[in-house]
Design an enzyme around this catalytic site. Structure first.
Site, PDB file in Angstrom:
ATOM      1  N   THR A 273      -0.948   5.063   4.928  1.00 19.25           N
ATOM      2  CA  THR A 273      -0.123   3.862   5.004  1.00 19.25           C
ATOM      3  C   THR A 273       1.324   4.293   4.849  1.00 19.25           C
ATOM      4  O   THR A 273       1.758   4.652   3.760  1.00 19.25           O
ATOM      5  CB  THR A 273      -0.497   2.880   3.887  1.00 19.25           C
TER       6      THR A 273
ATOM      7  N   LYS B 140      -2.350  -2.753   8.423  1.00 15.98           N
ATOM      8  CA  LYS B 140      -2.558  -2.204   7.076  1.00 15.98           C
ATOM      9  C   LYS B 140      -1.532  -2.769   6.102  1.00 15.98           C
ATOM     10  O   LYS B 140      -1.826  -2.946   4.912  1.00 15.98           O
ATOM     11  CB  LYS B 140      -2.455  -0.667   7.116  1.00 15.98           C
TER      12      LYS B 140
ATOM     13  N   LYS C 175       4.541   2.279  -3.539  1.00 17.86           N
ATOM     14  CA  LYS C 175       4.902   2.600  -2.153  1.00 17.86           C
ATOM     15  C   LYS C 175       4.455   1.495  -1.192  1.00 17.86           C
ATOM     16  O   LYS C 175       5.248   0.997  -0.375  1.00 17.86           O
ATOM     17  CB  LYS C 175       4.253   3.925  -1.739  1.00 17.86           C
TER      18      LYS C 175
END
Length: 319
Positions: A97, A173, A244
Site C-alpha cells: 500500500t 486499497k 502510513k
C-alpha cells in the site's frame, strides 16, 4: 526468460511467507537488503541472491514486497535499482500500500524499458500470505494481468480486478485501509470502554462478536488487544503501518476534496501511539493510547453491570 521464474524483493513479515508460498509452484529467487532476513529465508529452503539485480536477472515476474513509496522508488530506480537489470517483457507486481501519487510515473518509466507494472496491493497478514488466503485488488492492463495472474492466484483466495490501469489497485486499497484503520480504532475504544465500565473485556468481546456491532477487525484485533494488557500481543501488523496507510487515506481524501473526519480521528490515535513508542508494536496496541492500563474494578463489577442494565434494558446493550 521463462514465465515460471519469479523474483521476490523484500523478505519481511509479508514477503517471506509469500515467497515460500510461491516456491511451491514456481522457480523463486528472493532478495532482501538485510542479511538476517536472507538467512531466515534460506533457512526455510528459499534460494536468495546477494543483490536485487541478481535476483531479477532472467525473471519473468518481479514481486515487490516493500514498505512504502520511497522504497518502491529506490528498489526500481535508485542507485542500486533493478531497472537496468530487468528483462524486456517482464512484469513487476507491486503488492504494498503506497498510494497513487507515483504510480503513473513508475508505469511510464518501466514501460520505456518494455516492462509492465501490475498494481496489486494485498491484505490478510503473514499467516494468510503463507496459506494463499490473501485479498488482492488489482489495477493492470489486461496483457500484464494475464502474465501475473497465475502468481496472484497462488497467493489469493479473493482476487478482484478493480480497474485496467496501475493506480486503480492503490485507489481501492486506500478505501479498504480507511475502513480497516477506523474499525481497529473503534474496537480499541469499545473494549477500553467495556473495561472502564467494569466489564470483563474478553466476555464483552465475545458478546459484541455475536451482534450487529461485530466486524472482522473486532474479531481479529480484539483478542490481541486483550492480550496486549497481559504481556503483549504477537506483532502481526505494526502500528506504524496504519500511520502510513491512514496518511495515504487523508491525502487521497483531500485531493478528492472529500471530508473524512472519522478517518482523520483514527489517524490521530495511531499517530499518538507512534509518538508514545508503540510504532513497532502490533497495531492492536492502539488500545493503550485510549487506556494505557487495564482498570481494576473487580469489586465494583456487579454494581456497574447492574447500573448499565438498568438504564439500557439489559440484553439490548450488547446488540
Amino acid at each position: 526468460m521463462t514465465p515460471n521464474t519469479v523474483a521476490v524483493l523484500g523478505l519481511g513479515a509479508m514477503g517471506l511467507p509469500m515467497a515460500s508460498r510461491l516456491a511451491g509452484a514456481f522457480e523463486v529467487t528472493g532478495f532482501d537488503p538485510m542479511p538476517a532476513s536472507r538467512s531466515r529465508a534460506e533457512a526455510t529452503g528459499l534460494t536468495c541472491a546477494t543483490t536485487a539485480a541478481d535476483a531479477v536477472n532472467g525473471a519473468g515476474l518481479v514481486l515487490l514486497a516493500v514498505r512504502d513509496a520511497a522504497q518502491v522508488e529506490g528498489v526500481l530506480f535508485g542507485d542500486d535499482g533493478i531497472a537496468p537489470a530487468l528483462t524486456r517483457g517482464a512484469v513487476v507486481v507491486m503488492t504494498s500500500t503506497v498510494g497513487m501519487d507515483a504510480v503513473a510515473s513508475w508505469t511510464e518509466r518501466l514501460g520505456e524499458l518494455g516492462v509492465a507494472l501490475v498494481d496489486a496491493p494485498m491484505s490478510g497478514g503473514p499467516k494468510r500470505a503463507g496459506e494463499g488466503d490473501l485479498l488482492i485488488v488489482v489495477g493492470a492492463e489486461p496483457a500484464a494481468l494475464d502474465t501475473a495472474r497465475p502468481v496472484l492466484e497462488r497467493l489469493a483466495s479473493t482476487l478482484t480486478v478493480v480497474g485496467d490501469k496501475p493506480g486503480d489497485g492503490q485507489a481501492m486499497k486506500t478505501v479498504n485501509q480507511l475502513l480497516c484503520g477506523v474499525h481497529i480504532a473503534a474496537a480499541a475504544e469499545a473494549l477500553a470502554l467495556a473495561d472502564a465500565l467494569g466489564l470483563d473485556q474478553q466476555k464483552a468481546l465475545s458478546a459484541l462478536e455475536t451482534g450487529a456491532a461485530s466486524s472482522f477487525m473486532l474479531s481479529n484485533r480484539g483478542p490481541r488487544m486483550v492480550q496486549g494488557y497481559d504481556g503483549g500481543a504477537e506483532v502481526l501488523s505494526r502500528l506504524d503501518i496504519f500511520v502510513k496507510d491512514l496518511g495515504i487515506v487523508g491525502k487521497a481524501a483531500r485531493s478528492a476534496e472529500l471530508a473524512a473526519p472519522v478517518a482523520a480521528a483514527a489517524e490521530q490515535l495511531f499517530l499518538l501511539g507512534q509518538t508514545q513508542g508503540l510504532g513497532t508494536a502490533d497495531d492492536s496496541a492502539v488500545i493503550k493510547v485510549v487506556a494505557p492500563q487495564r482498570r481494576t474494578t473487580v469489586d465494583d463489577t456487579a454494581s456497574t453491570v447492574d447500573n448499565v442494565e438498568g438504564t439500557t434494558g439489559g440484553t439490548q446493550a450488547a446488540r
